[in-house]
Design an enzyme around this catalytic site. Structure first.
Site, short mmCIF file in Angstrom:
data_model
loop_
_atom_site.label_atom_id
_atom_site.label_comp_id
_atom_site.label_asym_id
_atom_site.label_seq_id
_atom_site.Cartn_x
_atom_site.Cartn_y
_atom_site.Cartn_z
N ASP A 13 0.81 -1.23 0.00
CA ASP A 13 0.00 0.00 0.00
C ASP A 13 0.84 1.27 0.00
OD1 ASP A 13 -2.28 -1.64 0.23
OD2 ASP A 13 -2.07 -1.68 2.41
N LYS A 16 2.13 2.18 -5.10
CA LYS A 16 2.75 1.67 -6.34
C LYS A 16 1.87 1.90 -7.55
CE LYS A 16 3.06 -2.43 -4.54
NZ LYS A 16 2.70 -2.15 -3.16
N GLY A 40 -4.47 -4.24 -4.38
CA GLY A 40 -5.50 -3.28 -4.78
C GLY A 40 -4.81 -1.98 -5.13
N HIS A 41 -4.92 -1.56 -6.37
CA HIS A 41 -4.28 -0.33 -6.79
C HIS A 41 -5.34 0.71 -7.09
CE1 HIS A 41 -0.50 -2.61 -8.32
NE2 HIS A 41 -0.49 -2.40 -7.03
N GLN A 219 2.11 -5.97 -3.33
CA GLN A 219 2.47 -6.00 -1.91
C GLN A 219 3.81 -5.29 -1.68
OE1 GLN A 219 1.41 -9.39 -3.24
NE2 GLN A 219 -0.58 -8.45 -2.95
P1 IMP Z 1 -2.74 -12.65 1.67
O1 IMP Z 1 -1.78 -12.10 0.67
O2 IMP Z 1 -4.18 -12.35 1.36
O3 IMP Z 1 -2.50 -14.10 1.94
O4 IMP Z 1 -2.46 -11.89 3.07
C1 IMP Z 1 -1.25 -12.06 3.80
C2 IMP Z 1 -0.84 -10.74 4.46
O5 IMP Z 1 -0.43 -9.82 3.45
C3 IMP Z 1 -1.94 -10.04 5.25
O6 IMP Z 1 -1.36 -9.37 6.35
C4 IMP Z 1 -2.49 -9.03 4.27
O7 IMP Z 1 -3.09 -7.93 4.92
C5 IMP Z 1 -1.21 -8.63 3.56
N1 IMP Z 1 -1.45 -8.16 2.19
C6 IMP Z 1 -1.71 -8.90 1.09
N2 IMP Z 1 -1.85 -8.12 0.01
C7 IMP Z 1 -1.66 -6.86 0.42
C8 IMP Z 1 -1.65 -5.60 -0.26
O8 IMP Z 1 -1.83 -5.48 -1.48
N3 IMP Z 1 -1.40 -4.51 0.53
C9 IMP Z 1 -1.15 -4.60 1.86
N4 IMP Z 1 -1.14 -5.75 2.53
C10 IMP Z 1 -1.40 -6.88 1.81
#
Ligand code: IMP
Length: 425
Positions: A13, A16, A40-41, A219
């Site tokens: 977040d 990017k 999510g962008h 991420q």
């Molecule tokens: P997952 O990727 O849904 O398995 O989540 C694993 C961890 O990564 C959790 O703490 C999510 O909140 C975090 N996470 C996954 N994708 C994002 C993102 O795009 N932005 C911020 N945190 C993320």
């Protein structure tokens, strides 16, 4: 340098999406190489807000955009995204890797049951990557095959025992699920066909010609499966190195590695966060920065800029320069400081703890920094072509302090969501 990798240098977040949108203008291909609908962008352009979960932000420049082999795809969600983008008058030039893995509904159910412990996004990311590693999952090429239905049913038989034993489905429900998902996903496969290709070859040809390729990471580095704050991480590699494995970047071809950091720190989900703010200070920063997740709407945890963690991320990802976002937000809050060291039992340490409970216990050592000068939108826009020494002193000092600590330059400063709210030094 023609080719660029953009990665998050914190816990995701960082902004990017906006930076990729800005950089895409000078690129020919934009390639996503990791993650899935957990990303999510949010991109704002001409007063319109676009939220992408799959499609690279370069879409708004009508560039060829690729979902590489390292991405995991929920076909329904991607098709919905394509549909909504098309109905707003755009025609996506999208290419999907035949080798990318497919997210099925059962992956989301497993995630919903087990992901709570670390606060996942619930999009089925971990279960899909884990079945990919176990070599029992299906790829895009399977759902577009002539015998897609049969392939899906066979693959689902292999995971049946696990799903029934874990109580995710009863025997009877599983039969119904297999039959319906086979038909539904083969249908998605039909719709995917025009987009599917050998994307690595497109990237190779572009890299060996005069074209510029922009690799867009999802991420952030501290969520990397290998080097992040395990187990509070995502299930893919989020480092710049992942662009080679999941996006087809070619070792040896010169590449610029740009890391994105906010002017402060945020994190979504569980896990250690040494500089986290609590109470009113947290609420003020969260509201000032509209810090709510683009994918789940969850309020983000917020905190001071953690330069100690940022320097670790820069080192493990090989980041060569930084873009700093949300400097305008930092001007709206008081009591700014930055973390420059960690202490354990009163003693400064010289490593970034690999053990999450240890990281959760470190005592951050802070340096106070002067309040950031608040500028109106117009004042910021007037600085569009400014050099660093033409910025207000407080901002110059903040940038200089960070650059001296992390030993790489800040080459882009973002002060709002729109494209023109960006200063490139
Ligand atoms: P997952 O990727 O849904 O398995 O989540 C694993 C961890 O990564 C959790 O703490 C999510 O909140 C975090 N996470 C996954 N994708 C994002 C993102 O795009 N932005 C911020 N945190 C993320």
């Amino acid at each position: 340098m023609k080719n660029t990798i953009v990665v998050g240098a914190q816990w995701g977040d960082e902004g990017k999406g906006k930076l990729v949108d800005v950089l895409a203008e000078q690129s020919d291909l934009v390639v996503r190489f990791n993650g899935g609908g957990n990303a999510g962008h949010t991109v704002m352009h001409n007063g319109e807000t676009y939220k992408f979960h799959y499609m690279p932000s370069g879409m708004l420049h009508n560039k060829t955009c690729i979902l590489g082999t390292g991405v995991v795809i929920n076909p329904k969600d991607l098709l919905d995204e394509i549909e909504s983008f098309t109905s707003s008058g755009h025609s996506p030039k999208l290419k999907i890797s035949a080798r990318a893995h497919i997210i099925f509904p059962h992956h989301q159910l497993i995630d919903a049951k087990e992901g709570g412990k670390i606060g996942t996004t619930g999009r089925g990311i971990g279960p899909t990557y884990s079945q990919k590693a176990s070599r029992i999952n299906l790829r895009v090429l399977d759902i577009i095959a002539d015998d897609a239905e049969a392939r899906i049913k066979t693959a689902l038989k292999d995971v049946k025992d696990m799903l029934v034993l874990e109580g995710i489905y009863s025997e009877d429900d599983y039969k119904v699920y297999c039959n319906s998902v086979a038909v539904e996903y083969a249908g998605f496969g039909e719709k995917f066909k025009p987009y599917v290709t050998d994307t690595e070859d497109l990237v190779r040809i572009a890299s060996n010609s005069a074209q510029a390729v922009l690799f867009e990471g999802a991420q952030g580095t501290l969520l990397d499966l290998n080097y992040g704050t395990y187990p509070f991480v995502t299930s893919s590699s989020t480092l710049a190195a992942a662009a080679f494995v999941g996006g087809g970047a070619i070792p040896g071809v010169p590449i610029r590695i740009l890391g994105i950091t906010k002017a402060y720190t945020t994190r979504v989900g569980e896990g250690p966060f040494p500089t986290e703010l609590e109470g009113e200070a947290a609420t003020n920063l969260r509201e000032a920065g509209h810090e709510y997740g683009a994918t789940t709407g969850r309020p983000r945890r917020v905190g001071h800029l953690d330069l100690y963690a940022l320097r670790y991320a820069i080192r493990i990802s090989g980041i060569q320069e930084l873009a700093m976002t949300k400097i305008d937000t930092l001007a709206l809050v008081s009591g700014i400081k930055v973390c420059t060291a960690y202490k354990i039992n009163g003693k400064e340490i010289d490593y970034f703890p690999a053990d999450a409970p240890t990281l959760a216990q470190v005592e951050p050592v802070y340096t106070d920094v002067p309040a950031i000068t608040e500028l109106s939108k117009e004042e910021w826009l007037a600085l569009r072509n400014a050099s660093k020494d033409q910025l207000p002193t407080s901002i110059q000092e903040y940038i200089k302090f960070i650059e001296d600590f992390v030993e790489i330059p800040i080459t882009i400063l973002s002060h709002g969501p729109e494209r023109n709210e960006t200063i490139v030094f």
